[in-house]
Scaffold this active site. Structure first.
Site, PDB file in Angstrom:
ATOM      1  N   ASP A  46      41.850  12.013  27.750  1.00 44.75           N
ATOM      2  CA  ASP A  46      43.165  11.615  27.233  1.00 44.75           C
ATOM      3  C   ASP A  46      43.396  12.083  25.792  1.00 44.75           C
ATOM      4  O   ASP A  46      44.528  12.140  25.324  1.00 44.75           O
ATOM      5  CB  ASP A  46      43.324  10.092  27.274  1.00 44.75           C
ATOM      6  CG  ASP A  46      43.106   9.516  28.660  1.00 44.75           C
ATOM      7  OD1 ASP A  46      43.221  10.272  29.642  1.00 44.75           O
ATOM      8  OD2 ASP A  46      42.806   8.312  28.764  1.00 44.75           O
TER       9      ASP A  46
ATOM     10  N   HIS B 248      42.144  12.383  39.533  1.00 40.95           N
ATOM     11  CA  HIS B 248      40.774  12.539  39.051  1.00 40.95           C
ATOM     12  C   HIS B 248      40.266  13.971  39.092  1.00 40.95           C
ATOM     13  O   HIS B 248      39.189  14.254  38.558  1.00 40.95           O
ATOM     14  CB  HIS B 248      39.839  11.607  39.826  1.00 40.95           C
ATOM     15  CG  HIS B 248      40.084  10.164  39.495  1.00 40.95           C
ATOM     16  ND1 HIS B 248      41.113   9.455  40.071  1.00 40.95           N
ATOM     17  CD2 HIS B 248      39.471   9.331  38.623  1.00 40.95           C
ATOM     18  CE1 HIS B 248      41.107   8.226  39.576  1.00 40.95           C
ATOM     19  NE2 HIS B 248      40.138   8.126  38.696  1.00 40.95           N
TER      20      HIS B 248
END
Ligand code: F6P
Length: 360
Positions: A140, A284
């Site tokens: 992130d 993912h």
């Protein structure tokens, strides 16, 4: 300060490409300084019982530089400090057991590789007398104090490749394709992959969007002859006056799971643009696979620096990238905060200058 003889290494939180590169760098650097390493399995759980850890020598980390995931395993749960757990010595408080076992295992310090949650727990243990150094990890890229975390570049590279592939099918079918990327409450992956992939609209949590403004931009493309469009939406993006889309609310053990904004935008955008619209969630896949060369280098530098800080007794710190240098930051200055995309970000301004809409 007594010489450091033995350090423990753990990986916590969601995995990110480059974790193994850090482990390898720590083990090799420590070994060359006469320091032994113990790999702790599944984050701080590796300190609950002796059989949740293993000695790591250079031969144990040979060949892992290029591997995704983590050879130590990881868990992604909330702060377990006060929870009562069953141990081989009977019921114990999680945090007390961890500290007790840290000493029983003969460890002099820890290298804690993780995101904000793992580093915040580490900060608490450090205040309670466990000497440790943190290594910032997350795709992130939202950890304060470091320009990049390892894992981010790999996630952006993957998302960019996915957008490239979607471009051709979008163009062939004259469709709008919405690509949902990860990032939690920060728009870094969406912004970087969106610009790298040539998106027409980029929706990030830092800028609540107006769907009509997004649609207007896509209709304008139609008018000048581009019959397809690409929208990149961060999972944490939300409409003006609206809320983030959740897969699951937070509970006792897990933070909230974001996701679904891409699918949610499909129908309204199809109606407003009068075009077939499809959405894809990269999920993912962004966390898997081999780290890019950039992330391997960053992870390697982070691991070596963590050992150096431990040797210098600089505990309660986190390694960080302040280009071109690897430096240290105080954990107390970074944990509990989120680095979001600033409104004066040069990349944001550049994207706007090129005509990319952020829906505002
Ligand atoms: O923090 C990394 C991250 O991949 C976020 O981008 C995402 O929201 C979250 O983890 C997903 O977590 P989990 O693997 O627990 O579903």
């Amino acid at each position: 300060m007594a010489p450091i003889k033995r350090i423990g290494i753990l990986t916590g939180g969601g995995d990110a490409p480059g974790l193994n590169a850090v482990i390898r760098a720590v083990v090799k650097t420590a070994w060359n300084s006469g320091i032994g390493c113990v790999g702790l399995e599944d984050s701080y759980d590796g300190l609950l019982e002796f059989d949740r850890s293993r000695i790591l020598a250079p031969r144990d980390v040979t060949g892992i530089l290029r591997l995704g995931g983590t050879i130590l395993g990881t868990i992604n749960t909330g702060n377990p400090y006060d929870s009562i757990i069953q141990t081989s010595d009977g019921p114990r408080k999680y945090g007390e057991r961890v500290i007790d076992m840290f000493h029983k295992m003969g460890l002099d310090a820890l290298v804690v590789i993780g995101g904000d949650g793992t580093l915040a727990i580490g900060h608490e243990f450090c205040k309670l007398g466990v000497p440790l150094v943190g290594v910032p990890k997350t795709i992130d890229n939202d950890i304060v104090g470091t320009t990049n975390c390892f894992g981010f570049d790999t996630a952006v590279a993957f998302a960019t490749d996915a957008i490239d592939r979607l471009h051709t099918t979008a163009e062939a079918h004259h469709r709008v394709m919405i690509v949902e990327v990860m990032g939690r409450n920060a728009g870094w992956i969406a912004l970087y992959a969106g610009v790298a992939g040539g998106a027409d609209a980029i929706l990030i949590p830092e800028i609540p969007f107006d769907i009509e403004i997004v649609a207007e931009r896509l209709r304008a493309r139609d008018k000048w002859g581009a019959k397809f469009s690409i929208v990149v939406a961060a999972e944490g993006a939300f409409p003006k006056g609206g809320k983030v889309t959740l897969q699951a609310a937070a509970n006792d053990t897990h933070v909230e799971r974001l996701g679904g904004i891409g699918a949610q935008l499909c129908e309204p955008l199809a109606v407003l643009t009068n075009k077939e619209t499809r959405s894809v969630v990269l999920g993912h896949l962004q966390r898997g696979g081999a780290p890019t060369s950039f992330d391997r280098v960053l992870a390697t530098r982070f691991g070596a620096k963590a050992v150096e800080l431990i040797q210098q007794g600089q505990f309660g710190t986190m390694v960080a990238w302040d280009p071109p240098d690897i430096i240290s930051r105080r954990l107390e200055d970074v944990v509990g905060k989120t680095k979001t995309v600033p409104m004066d970000s040069d990349l944001l301004q550049t994207a706007r200058a090129l005509g990319v809409t952020f829906g505002d």
